[in-house]
Design a protein around this motif. Structure first.
Motif, PDB file in Angstrom:
ATOM      1  N   ASP A  70      -4.403 -10.286   3.419  1.00  0.00           N
ATOM      2  CA  ASP A  70      -5.075  -9.045   3.052  1.00  0.00           C
ATOM      3  C   ASP A  70      -6.545  -9.304   2.733  1.00  0.00           C
ATOM      4  OD1 ASP A  70      -4.555  -6.122   2.398  1.00  0.00           O
ATOM      5  OD2 ASP A  70      -5.575  -6.782   0.573  1.00  0.00           O
ATOM      6  N   LYS A  85      -8.320  -9.721   5.963  1.00  0.00           N
ATOM      7  CA  LYS A  85      -8.442  -8.408   6.609  1.00  0.00           C
ATOM      8  C   LYS A  85      -9.631  -7.637   6.050  1.00  0.00           C
ATOM      9  CE  LYS A  85      -7.103  -4.825   4.899  1.00  0.00           C
ATOM     10  NZ  LYS A  85      -6.462  -3.700   4.186  1.00  0.00           N
ATOM     11  N   GLN A  96     -13.034  -6.348   7.985  1.00  0.00           N
ATOM     12  CA  GLN A  96     -13.403  -4.937   8.031  1.00  0.00           C
ATOM     13  C   GLN A  96     -14.807  -4.684   7.491  1.00  0.00           C
ATOM     14  OE1 GLN A  96     -10.126  -3.186   5.858  1.00  0.00           O
ATOM     15  NE2 GLN A  96      -9.021  -2.682   7.740  1.00  0.00           N
ATOM     16  N   PHE A 131      -9.654 -14.112  12.749  1.00  0.00           N
ATOM     17  CA  PHE A 131      -9.101 -14.086  11.391  1.00  0.00           C
ATOM     18  C   PHE A 131      -8.750 -15.477  10.875  1.00  0.00           C
ATOM     19  CE2 PHE A 131      -4.494 -14.751  11.656  1.00  0.00           C
ATOM     20  CZ  PHE A 131      -4.237 -14.601  13.000  1.00  0.00           C
ATOM     21  N   GLY A 153      -9.746  -6.004  11.801  1.00  0.00           N
ATOM     22  CA  GLY A 153      -8.766  -6.406  10.794  1.00  0.00           C
ATOM     23  C   GLY A 153      -7.349  -5.972  11.102  1.00  0.00           C
ATOM     24  N   ARG A 173      -3.915  -7.386   9.360  1.00  0.00           N
ATOM     25  CA  ARG A 173      -3.204  -6.322   8.632  1.00  0.00           C
ATOM     26  C   ARG A 173      -1.755  -6.237   9.086  1.00  0.00           C
ATOM     27  NH1 ARG A 173      -3.540  -0.004   8.957  1.00  0.00           N
ATOM     28  NH2 ARG A 173      -2.471   0.505   7.021  1.00  0.00           N
TER      29      ARG A 173
END
Length: 352
Positions: free
Chosen positions: A41, A44, A48, A81, A301, A305
């Motif tokens: 998270d 993410k 973003q 990521f 993201g 996610r």
């Protein structure tokens, strides 16, 4: 005689679930899910927000080609990521992946309790009065209601604090680089002092929209898969843990794939202080993303996610079902033991 026959032909209503067990099972499930999946998270949120930082650099006239620092920043902006996760660990330490965890853990017990108990309540209200069963449409609406309820009571302030903490960048090598917010409680205190209590509810409409669509898809798909598997196995008994885990994973992946743009806009709104009204802020953020980053930015993201939410829901449903079954069986055993003890006492008194 006819009334007896009618009563016999009427399907037995399902027993109501204990709300206290919802609180306990949901809290344990939520804590396990948060501890396992929170690093994804954090990654993410960084993904973003990075387009927003690049847009700010363009506005103040920085030339990426003329500066080594800006070239490095440009390279970071293209990182996937996994690379973003490595960058966070290298610069801020491994435990920086758990920024905002305090806010999540502080809200996870009431969040899960509200989610499961409100879903069961709405589901019961929408159930057929003759059979006690709820249709797929009813389950979908109950999921919408559960998502809206949890977002207003718990999720929005928890998300705002979590995002503020996750968005902070600091270097472990520089002792003077002190983050603005020390922890979840300090973050809430500073926000209320500087921006007012209403700042904790920034993006509440978008959060409600995200949570309601998430839980509608989540509970509908999960209930459908659960019913089908029980029909295939010819039993209403609890399903094996591995099947619950798989059902939770599939149902959990549906929401993020559907409402990714909502989550990106919500994250941008909640990250920075603003005196703009909700609608003005929404339109400014949305138009800014389209103008500076393009339509694909609304899906930034999404990979972490999905990797965060799908396993998270898998863990949540598996732990919830396991814990709920454990305490339900325990309460049944205690009740049986009490009945047997009372019966034995009555028998002894009769013999005397």
């Amino acid at each position: 005689m006819s009334s007896t026959t009618a009563a016999a032909s009427k399907p037995a209503a399902k027993p109501k679930k204990n709300l206290a067990l919802h609180l306990l099972a949901g809290g344990v499930a939520g804590a396990c899910e948060a501890l396992t999946c929170h690093p994804l998270d954090t990654i993410k949120v960084r993904l973003q927000l990075r387009g927003e930082r690049a847009a700010v650099s363009k506005m103040i006239g920085l030339n990426a080609a003329s500066s080594q620092a800006n070239q490095a920043a440009q390279a970071r902006a293209k990182a996937n990521f996994i690379q973003v996760g490595k960058q966070i660990i290298q610069k801020e330490g491994f435990f920086s992946l758990y920024k905002g965890l305090g806010a999540v853990l502080g809200g996870i017990v009431p969040k899960m309790a509200i989610r499961f108990s409100s879903f069961e309540h709405y589901k019961e209200l929408l159930a057929d009065k003759n059979t006690g069963l709820t249709s797929s449409a009813g389950i979908f609406v109950a999921g919408l209601g559960a998502g809206i309820t949890e977002s207003i009571l718990v999720v929005t302030p928890m998300d705002v604090i979590k995002i503020r903490l996750q968005a902070q960048r600091h270097s472990m090598a520089d002792p003077l680089d002190v983050p603005k917010y020390r922890n979840a409680v300090h973050c809430a205190y500073v926000m209320i002092r500087e921006e007012g209590a209403g700042s904790l509810y920034k993006g509440v409409a978008l959060t409600a929209l995200r949570q309601s669509t998430n839980q509608a898809a989540n509970f509908t798909v999960y209930s459908y898969l659960k019913t089908k598997l029980q029909e295939m196995q010819g039993s209403d008994n609890p399903l094996p843990s591995y099947q619950t885990l798989l059902m939770g994973f599939v149902s959990g992946a549906c929401g993020p794939l559907f409402n990714a743009p909502i989550d990106v806009i919500k994250t941008r709104i909640q990250k920075n202080p603003s005196r703009e009204s909700g609608w003005v802020r929404f339109t400014n953020v949305t138009s800014g993303i389209i103008k500076n980053e393009g339509w694909t930015a609304f899906y930034k993201g999404t990979t972490p996610r999905v990797l965060r939410v799908a396993p998270g829901q898998a863990i949540t449903f598996m732990v919830y079902e396991t814990v709920y079954k454990f305490f339900t069986d325990m309460s049944k055993n205690v009740t049986v033991a009490e009945v047997e003890k009372a019966h034995l006492g009555a028998t002894e008194s009769n013999e005397q």
